[in-house]
Write a protein that holds these residues in place. Structure first.
Motif, PDB file in Angstrom:
ATOM      1  N   THR A 199       0.818  -1.215   0.000  1.00 11.95           N
ATOM      2  CA  THR A 199       0.000   0.000   0.000  1.00 11.95           C
ATOM      3  C   THR A 199       0.852   1.265   0.000  1.00 11.95           C
ATOM      4  OG1 THR A 199      -0.175  -0.130   2.422  1.00 11.95           O
ATOM      5  CG2 THR A 199      -1.962  -1.090   1.133  1.00 11.95           C
ATOM      6  N   ALA A 200       2.163   1.113  -0.215  1.00  5.99           N
ATOM      7  CA  ALA A 200       3.056   2.270  -0.220  1.00  5.99           C
ATOM      8  C   ALA A 200       3.874   2.290  -1.505  1.00  5.99           C
ATOM      9  CB  ALA A 200       3.985   2.224   0.997  1.00  5.99           C
ATOM     10  N   HIS A 201       4.208   3.475  -1.983  1.00  6.31           N
ATOM     11  CA  HIS A 201       5.127   3.573  -3.111  1.00  6.31           C
ATOM     12  C   HIS A 201       6.535   3.317  -2.591  1.00  6.31           C
ATOM     13  CE1 HIS A 201       7.292   4.949  -6.585  1.00  6.31           C
ATOM     14  NE2 HIS A 201       6.164   5.227  -7.240  1.00  6.31           N
ATOM     15  N   PRO A 202       7.265   2.381  -3.180  1.00  5.54           N
ATOM     16  CA  PRO A 202       8.594   2.052  -2.664  1.00  5.54           C
ATOM     17  C   PRO A 202       9.549   3.234  -2.615  1.00  5.54           C
ATOM     18  CG  PRO A 202       7.847   0.369  -4.206  1.00  5.54           C
ATOM     19  CD  PRO A 202       6.855   1.492  -4.286  1.00  5.54           C
ATOM     20  N   VAL A 203       9.464   4.146  -3.581  1.00  2.00           N
ATOM     21  CA  VAL A 203      10.354   5.302  -3.566  1.00  2.00           C
ATOM     22  C   VAL A 203      10.001   6.233  -2.408  1.00  2.00           C
ATOM     23  CG1 VAL A 203      11.051   7.379  -4.822  1.00  2.00           C
ATOM     24  CG2 VAL A 203      10.935   5.174  -6.001  1.00  2.00           C
ATOM     25  N   ALA A 204       8.719   6.476  -2.187  1.00  4.90           N
ATOM     26  CA  ALA A 204       8.313   7.331  -1.076  1.00  4.90           C
ATOM     27  C   ALA A 204       8.765   6.734   0.257  1.00  4.90           C
ATOM     28  CB  ALA A 204       6.794   7.519  -1.085  1.00  4.90           C
ATOM     29  N   LEU A 205       8.605   5.421   0.411  1.00  3.25           N
ATOM     30  CA  LEU A 205       9.057   4.775   1.645  1.00  3.25           C
ATOM     31  C   LEU A 205      10.577   4.825   1.742  1.00  3.25           C
ATOM     32  CD1 LEU A 205       8.340   3.217   4.201  1.00  3.25           C
ATOM     33  CD2 LEU A 205       8.378   1.105   2.840  1.00  3.25           C
ATOM     34  N   GLY A 206      11.271   4.640   0.626  1.00  6.60           N
ATOM     35  CA  GLY A 206      12.723   4.732   0.625  1.00  6.60           C
ATOM     36  C   GLY A 206      13.211   6.111   1.033  1.00  6.60           C
ATOM     37  N   GLU A 207      12.539   7.156   0.566  1.00  5.18           N
ATOM     38  CA  GLU A 207      12.904   8.515   0.971  1.00  5.18           C
ATOM     39  C   GLU A 207      12.764   8.690   2.479  1.00  5.18           C
ATOM     40  OE1 GLU A 207      11.793  11.305  -2.864  1.00  5.18           O
ATOM     41  OE2 GLU A 207      10.190  10.724  -1.494  1.00  5.18           O
ATOM     42  N   GLN A 208      11.650   8.178   3.033  1.00  6.06           N
ATOM     43  CA  GLN A 208      11.457   8.277   4.477  1.00  6.06           C
ATOM     44  C   GLN A 208      12.559   7.536   5.228  1.00  6.06           C
ATOM     45  OE1 GLN A 208       7.189   6.856   4.466  1.00  6.06           O
ATOM     46  NE2 GLN A 208       7.036   8.439   6.029  1.00  6.06           N
ATOM     47  N   ALA A 209      12.863   6.322   4.770  1.00  8.41           N
ATOM     48  CA  ALA A 209      13.866   5.504   5.456  1.00  8.41           C
ATOM     49  C   ALA A 209      15.240   6.166   5.406  1.00  8.41           C
ATOM     50  CB  ALA A 209      13.920   4.114   4.828  1.00  8.41           C
ATOM     51  N   ALA A 210      15.607   6.717   4.255  1.00 13.08           N
ATOM     52  CA  ALA A 210      16.893   7.396   4.138  1.00 13.08           C
ATOM     53  C   ALA A 210      16.958   8.605   5.067  1.00 13.08           C
ATOM     54  CB  ALA A 210      17.130   7.826   2.692  1.00 13.08           C
ATOM     55  N   LEU A 211      15.871   9.353   5.111  1.00 15.29           N
ATOM     56  CA  LEU A 211      15.813  10.529   5.983  1.00 15.29           C
ATOM     57  C   LEU A 211      16.017  10.141   7.438  1.00 15.29           C
ATOM     58  CD1 LEU A 211      15.126  13.611   6.044  1.00 15.29           C
ATOM     59  CD2 LEU A 211      12.740  12.924   6.387  1.00 15.29           C
ATOM     60  N   LEU A 212      15.330   9.092   7.881  1.00 15.34           N
ATOM     61  CA  LEU A 212      15.442   8.670   9.275  1.00 15.34           C
ATOM     62  C   LEU A 212      16.811   8.073   9.570  1.00 15.34           C
ATOM     63  CD1 LEU A 212      11.900   7.126   9.863  1.00 15.34           C
ATOM     64  CD2 LEU A 212      12.713   9.441  10.334  1.00 15.34           C
ATOM     65  N   HIS A 213      17.366   7.345   8.616  1.00 16.59           N
ATOM     66  CA  HIS A 213      18.704   6.761   8.793  1.00 16.59           C
ATOM     67  C   HIS A 213      19.754   7.852   8.982  1.00 16.59           C
ATOM     68  CE1 HIS A 213      22.176   4.189   8.135  1.00 16.59           C
ATOM     69  NE2 HIS A 213      22.516   4.897   7.065  1.00 16.59           N
TER      70      HIS A 213
END
Length: 382
Positions: free
Chosen positions: A80-94
């Motif tokens: 239910t999520a766009h992989p790029v949008a989730l990847g952006e969030q993960a990179a930001l938090l990392h």
């Protein structure tokens, strides 16, 4: 042994959404104070089983409220999520947390969420591998394009780039010396020398960027994880026999992908097993606490699920399921809880645990349970 708290933001009958979320936030802060290794956050939509709809967003809040503890999603639902949008969030938090964030992903269930967010049932039944590969390319690369049936787009730059080394806090901040409360909080659990749980490169070295784990509930899910060198997250329903079966499937898929035994040894230490923890002076009291609260929550929360296409679904008997969880996991005296975790580790080789600590449904009791897990169970696991 690395023990974390698994927090579902469960809305027990009679509670409000804000009460459930407030308990999660306070429980995460208590988990750090108690010396736990990590906090794992679930996400759900449209059901009171869990009222957090975006685990990465809640992780961002908790990373800001804590200083040492790892925060992970268990899981962010890729269907239910766009992989790029989730990847952006993960990179930001990392990058902004000093590397304390772990991205757990899964395909979720055949729920109405798929219609609401536009993925449809195909995203659940066939789309997970493409979504996972696109996510990993984003997290591990500098430029990414999409050419699959679900995602087709021209190549773009990865910003922010997760492969850059995250900024580490200085020693004073790590020790809590910049905490205005004046309290010093020291980690009780040492980090594993093999790294925090990320997948391995073909050469057997940890990949750059945030660690990624994959929820595995079927042979297909196990193959997806093994073929990409990713650790598994195994569910609460799994006993030691079930875990061993999944590990055997993982080993077979791992070796079939041309990976070596030494790499397998390293990644095995990064698998995560979800479970339940309820610590009390008497086993009967610990079980009674869960049997009093969890069946009602299961019936109220899981019973609210709607399938995407009207397919029939079967629900476990709530009380029988609670009794099963009490039998399988760390429920009882501090020594019994420690012995249960040690027995699973010895039999399966799994050393990382995400333990549901909010099974009482009570705010104060949840915090007390986490405190006892840290002060009375962790010392027995060394």
């Amino acid at each position: 042994m690395r023990v974390g708290a698994f927090l579902l933001s469960a809305q027990f009958p009679g509670q409000t959404h804000s009460e459930a979320l407030d308990r999660t936030v306070r429980a995460a802060v208590e988990a750090e104070r108690a010396g736990l290794d990590s906090v794992w956050l679930a996400e759900h939509h449209f059901v009171p089983y869990g009222v957090c709809p975006n685990a990465a967003t809640l992780a961002a809040l908790l990373l800001g409220r804590t200083r040492r503890i790892g925060i992970g999603t268990a899981v962010s639902v890729l269907s239910t999520a766009h992989p790029v949008a989730l990847g952006e969030q993960a990179a930001l938090l990392h990058l902004t947390s000093g590397g304390r964030f772990t991205l757990g992903v899964g395909r979720g269930g055949p729920w109405i969420d798929l219609d609401v967010f536009g993925g449809g049932v195909d995203a659940f039944e066939q789309g997970f591998p493409e979504r996972l590969d696109l996510l990993l390319r984003w997290l591990r690369g500098s430029r990414v394009g999409g050419s699959g049936p679900q995602f087709s787009f021209p190549e773009v730059a990865v910003v922010p780039r997760a492969t850059e080394p995250p900024r580490r806090p200085d020693l004073g901040a790590w020790l809590g010396l910049d905490d205005r409360s004046g309290l010093l909080r020291f980690p009780r659990q040492r980090q594993d020398a093999d790294g925090p749980g990320e997948e391995l490169t073909a050469a057997g070295r940890p990949a750059a960027g945030p660690p990624v784990v994959v929820a595995c509930t079927s042979p297909g899910g196990v193959r997806n994880a093994a073929e990409r060198g990713l650790p598994m997250l195994l569910g609460m329903h799994s006993g030691d026999d079930d875990k061993l079966h999944m590990l055997e499937l993982y080993r077979s898929a791992w070796l079939a992908a041309g990976r070596g035994e030494e790499q397998l040894r390293r990644v095995t230490r990064q698998h995560v097993a979800a479970g339940v923890a309820q610590v009390d002076d008497r086993t009967s009291t610990a079980r009674a606490t869960l049997l009093r609260a969890m069946p009602g929550w299961f019936e109220y929360g899981l019973g609210a699920h709607r399938t995407v296409d009207g397919r029939e679904r079967k629900m476990r008997d709530p009380r029988e399921y609670t009794e099963l969880l009490c039998d399988l996991h760390a429920v009882g005296t501090p020594k019994q809880c420690a012995d249960r975790l040690l027995a699973t580790a010895e039999r399966t080789g799994i050393r990382r645990f995400a333990l549901l600590a909010e099974g009482s449904g009570d705010h104060g009791a949840t915090l007390h349970n986490i405190a006892r897990l840290g002060s009375e169970v962790l010392p027995q696991l060394s």
